[in-house]
Design a protein around this motif. Structure first.
Motif, mmCIF file in Angstrom:
data_model
loop_
_atom_site.group_PDB
_atom_site.id
_atom_site.type_symbol
_atom_site.label_atom_id
_atom_site.label_comp_id
_atom_site.label_asym_id
_atom_site.label_seq_id
_atom_site.Cartn_x
_atom_site.Cartn_y
_atom_site.Cartn_z
ATOM 1 N N ALA A 1 -58.866 -43.744 -34.563
ATOM 2 C CA ALA A 1 -57.807 -44.667 -35.001
ATOM 3 C C ALA A 1 -56.478 -43.922 -35.193
ATOM 4 C CB ALA A 1 -58.221 -45.350 -36.290
ATOM 5 N N LYS A 2 -56.476 -42.632 -34.848
ATOM 6 C CA LYS A 2 -55.305 -41.756 -34.986
ATOM 7 C C LYS A 2 -54.876 -41.581 -36.445
ATOM 8 C CE LYS A 2 -53.370 -42.514 -30.343
ATOM 9 N NZ LYS A 2 -54.601 -42.102 -29.724
ATOM 10 N N ASP A 3 -55.833 -41.716 -37.353
ATOM 11 C CA ASP A 3 -55.534 -41.517 -38.770
ATOM 12 C C ASP A 3 -55.839 -40.084 -39.209
ATOM 13 O OD1 ASP A 3 -54.593 -44.027 -39.376
ATOM 14 O OD2 ASP A 3 -56.595 -44.844 -39.749
ATOM 15 N N LEU A 4 -56.483 -39.318 -38.333
ATOM 16 C CA LEU A 4 -56.899 -37.968 -38.708
ATOM 17 C C LEU A 4 -56.743 -37.016 -37.519
ATOM 18 C CD1 LEU A 4 -57.986 -37.066 -41.430
ATOM 19 C CD2 LEU A 4 -60.302 -37.406 -40.582
ATOM 20 N N ASP A 5 -56.245 -35.816 -37.822
ATOM 21 C CA ASP A 5 -56.004 -34.832 -36.773
ATOM 22 C C ASP A 5 -56.766 -33.550 -37.107
ATOM 23 O OD1 ASP A 5 -54.933 -33.180 -34.836
ATOM 24 O OD2 ASP A 5 -53.053 -32.858 -35.930
ATOM 25 N N PHE A 6 -57.649 -33.127 -36.211
ATOM 26 C CA PHE A 6 -58.455 -31.928 -36.447
ATOM 27 C C PHE A 6 -57.894 -30.699 -35.717
ATOM 28 C CE2 PHE A 6 -62.367 -33.439 -38.563
ATOM 29 C CZ PHE A 6 -62.202 -34.822 -38.451
ATOM 30 N N SER A 7 -56.680 -30.822 -35.159
ATOM 31 C CA SER A 7 -56.207 -29.758 -34.270
ATOM 32 C C SER A 7 -56.045 -28.393 -34.953
ATOM 33 C CB SER A 7 -54.896 -30.166 -33.600
ATOM 34 O OG SER A 7 -53.906 -30.370 -34.581
ATOM 35 N N GLN A 8 -55.849 -28.412 -36.276
ATOM 36 C CA GLN A 8 -55.703 -27.123 -36.978
ATOM 37 C C GLN A 8 -56.895 -26.815 -37.887
ATOM 38 O OE1 GLN A 8 -51.722 -26.333 -38.732
ATOM 39 N NE2 GLN A 8 -51.335 -28.441 -38.146
ATOM 40 N N VAL A 9 -57.829 -27.763 -37.958
ATOM 41 C CA VAL A 9 -58.976 -27.591 -38.862
ATOM 42 C C VAL A 9 -59.884 -26.466 -38.371
ATOM 43 C CG1 VAL A 9 -61.092 -28.725 -39.717
ATOM 44 C CG2 VAL A 9 -58.937 -30.003 -39.637
ATOM 45 N N ARG A 10 -60.393 -25.694 -39.324
ATOM 46 C CA ARG A 10 -61.369 -24.653 -38.984
ATOM 47 C C ARG A 10 -62.684 -24.993 -39.695
ATOM 48 N NH1 ARG A 10 -58.213 -20.052 -41.452
ATOM 49 N NH2 ARG A 10 -57.446 -21.783 -42.697
ATOM 50 N N SER A 11 -63.795 -24.580 -39.111
ATOM 51 C CA SER A 11 -65.064 -24.933 -39.759
ATOM 52 C C SER A 11 -66.061 -23.782 -39.725
ATOM 53 C CB SER A 11 -65.682 -26.160 -39.089
ATOM 54 O OG SER A 11 -66.220 -25.811 -37.840
ATOM 55 N N VAL A 12 -66.870 -23.751 -40.779
ATOM 56 C CA VAL A 12 -68.014 -22.821 -40.833
ATOM 57 C C VAL A 12 -69.225 -23.641 -41.243
ATOM 58 C CG1 VAL A 12 -67.020 -20.543 -41.295
ATOM 59 C CG2 VAL A 12 -67.234 -22.146 -43.174
ATOM 60 N N ASN A 13 -70.277 -23.546 -40.462
ATOM 61 C CA ASN A 13 -71.475 -24.302 -40.823
ATOM 62 C C ASN A 13 -72.380 -23.505 -41.744
ATOM 63 O OD1 ASN A 13 -70.958 -26.455 -38.620
ATOM 64 N ND2 ASN A 13 -72.903 -27.027 -39.587
ATOM 65 N N LEU A 14 -73.200 -24.246 -42.453
ATOM 66 C CA LEU A 14 -74.080 -23.629 -43.437
ATOM 67 C C LEU A 14 -75.161 -22.737 -42.844
ATOM 68 C CD1 LEU A 14 -75.010 -26.644 -45.718
ATOM 69 C CD2 LEU A 14 -73.942 -24.520 -46.482
ATOM 70 N N ASP A 15 -75.754 -23.224 -41.745
ATOM 71 C CA ASP A 15 -76.985 -22.547 -41.325
ATOM 72 C C ASP A 15 -77.317 -22.794 -39.852
ATOM 73 O OD1 ASP A 15 -77.469 -25.232 -41.746
ATOM 74 O OD2 ASP A 15 -79.011 -24.957 -43.253
ATOM 75 N N GLU A 16 -78.292 -22.061 -39.373
ATOM 76 C CA GLU A 16 -78.794 -22.228 -37.992
ATOM 77 C C GLU A 16 -80.221 -21.693 -37.929
ATOM 78 O OE1 GLU A 16 -79.311 -23.651 -35.253
ATOM 79 O OE2 GLU A 16 -77.422 -23.275 -34.184
ATOM 80 N N TYR A 17 -81.050 -22.376 -37.145
ATOM 81 C CA TYR A 17 -82.415 -21.878 -36.932
ATOM 82 C C TYR A 17 -82.363 -20.554 -36.182
ATOM 83 C CZ TYR A 17 -84.375 -26.483 -38.052
ATOM 84 O OH TYR A 17 -84.746 -27.648 -38.671
ATOM 85 N N LYS A 18 -83.246 -19.658 -36.571
ATOM 86 C CA LYS A 18 -83.339 -18.389 -35.844
ATOM 87 C C LYS A 18 -84.216 -18.591 -34.605
ATOM 88 C CE LYS A 18 -84.580 -13.530 -36.305
ATOM 89 N NZ LYS A 18 -85.093 -12.453 -37.160
ATOM 90 N N GLY A 19 -83.676 -18.192 -33.458
ATOM 91 C CA GLY A 19 -84.468 -18.242 -32.217
ATOM 92 C C GLY A 19 -84.274 -19.485 -31.378
ATOM 93 N N LEU A 20 -83.457 -20.449 -31.851
ATOM 94 C CA LEU A 20 -83.204 -21.630 -31.013
ATOM 95 C C LEU A 20 -81.899 -21.441 -30.256
ATOM 96 C CD1 LEU A 20 -83.948 -25.057 -32.782
ATOM 97 C CD2 LEU A 20 -85.399 -23.693 -31.284
ATOM 98 N N PRO A 21 -81.930 -21.548 -28.912
ATOM 99 C CA PRO A 21 -80.673 -21.420 -28.171
ATOM 100 C C PRO A 21 -79.771 -22.634 -28.413
ATOM 101 C CG PRO A 21 -82.505 -21.921 -26.687
ATOM 102 C CD PRO A 21 -83.095 -21.745 -28.055
ATOM 103 N N ARG A 22 -78.472 -22.446 -28.211
ATOM 104 C CA ARG A 22 -77.483 -23.508 -28.465
ATOM 105 C C ARG A 22 -77.790 -24.804 -27.737
ATOM 106 N NH1 ARG A 22 -71.507 -20.924 -27.971
ATOM 107 N NH2 ARG A 22 -71.416 -20.078 -30.069
ATOM 108 N N GLU A 23 -78.353 -24.653 -26.515
ATOM 109 C CA GLU A 23 -78.593 -25.863 -25.721
ATOM 110 C C GLU A 23 -79.847 -26.623 -26.158
ATOM 111 O OE1 GLU A 23 -79.552 -22.108 -23.571
ATOM 112 O OE2 GLU A 23 -77.797 -22.923 -24.574
ATOM 113 N N ASN A 24 -80.627 -26.044 -27.081
ATOM 114 C CA ASN A 24 -81.781 -26.773 -27.606
ATOM 115 C C ASN A 24 -81.267 -27.915 -28.485
ATOM 116 O OD1 ASN A 24 -83.919 -27.554 -29.545
ATOM 117 N ND2 ASN A 24 -85.064 -25.912 -28.556
#
Ligand code: GLP
Length: 242
Positions: free
Chosen positions: A53-76
């Motif tokens: 709706a053009k109410d929010l712009d993420f162009s400068q937003v940076r992100s860090v995620n909490l966690d990731e499974y060990k041993g799973l490739p990104r494409e899984n």
């Protein structure tokens, strides 16, 4: 701790997205700490709607995620990298180079964790950390323990977590047994923490975590000490809170 009581999952998702949108509006280059699981999916859908709706712009937003499974490739499809791309990153104008998750394919745990802590450090702190709540009180993948882990570490998932997450995999044997997760210390250092909790199945652990003693046996309980913690929960999840 502030509690935002909502009618249901949809209402919870809308209100959590409103809070996150306000963080982005106030600081366009903010650092968002992001979470996976079924609880934040609706929140991400509402953020995508605001972007469309053009109410929010993420162009400068940076992100860090909490966690990731060990041993799973990104494409899984069950990797958290895939989840984040599927639910948010590919649907808004966040720059891929501004998004970060632990490297689940790094077999050297020490290296993976150290590298991720350096990424978090280079961001100068998380402005808003979004969280879900595990049935055993875990946040990220910080499982019940005898102490609170401060920084990123490799965890052995508990039977309860493996059981809860098997619904996403072909069989329970396919659920990874280990994950890399941000530590409780890093989560507590976020300027603001927003947790989304929905459903009767979370009522007991919600009551224990936020109205019981603060203990590493219930990792989320430490949020009682966070100066800017907002719990956005629906009536079912809050049903055991007097
Ligand atoms: C997983 C994630 C957590 C999440 C939890 C609850 O284990 N690592 O970050 O909060 O599950 O998931 P759900 O929201 O699907 O109940």
């Amino acid at each position: 701790m502030r509690i935002v009581r909502t009618k249901n999952y949809e209402d919870m998702s809308k209100k959590a997205a409103d809070i996150i949108a306000s963080v982005i509006l106030l600081k366009p280059n903010c650092v968002l700490g992001l979470a996976t699981g079924s609880s934040p999916i609706g929140t991400y859908q509402n953020l995508v709607k605001k972007y469309e709706a053009k109410d929010l712009d993420f162009s400068q937003v940076r992100s860090v995620n909490l966690d990731e499974y060990k041993g799973l490739p990104r494409e899984n499809e069950q990797s958290y990298y895939y989840f984040m791309h599927d639910n948010l990153f590919s649907k808004v104008n966040i720059k891929p180079e501004n998004t970060h998750l632990p490297n689940g394919m790094e077999p050297d745990s020490q290296k993976a964790c150290q590298e991720y802590d350096e990424v978090i450090k280079s961001m100068n702190g998380v402005d808003m950390q979004l969280l879900g709540l595990g049935h055993d009180g875990h946040i990220g993948f910080n499982e019940p323990n005898s102490e609170f882990d401060k920084s990123t570490h490799c965890v052995n998932l508990t039977e309860m977590t493996i059981e809860a997450n098997k619904r996403f995999f072909a069989s329970i044997d396919d659920v990874p047994r280990q994950a890399y997760t941000m530590g409780v210390g890093t989560i507590m250092a976020a300027k603001m923490v927003v947790m989304v909790v929905s459903g009767k199945d979370k009522a007991e652990i919600l009551q224990k975590a936020f109205f019981g003693p603060v203990t590493p046996e219930v990792p989320a309980s430490i949020l009682q000490f966070h100066p800017n913690f907002v719990l956005v929960a629906d009536e079912d999840a809050l049903s055991l809170v007097k």
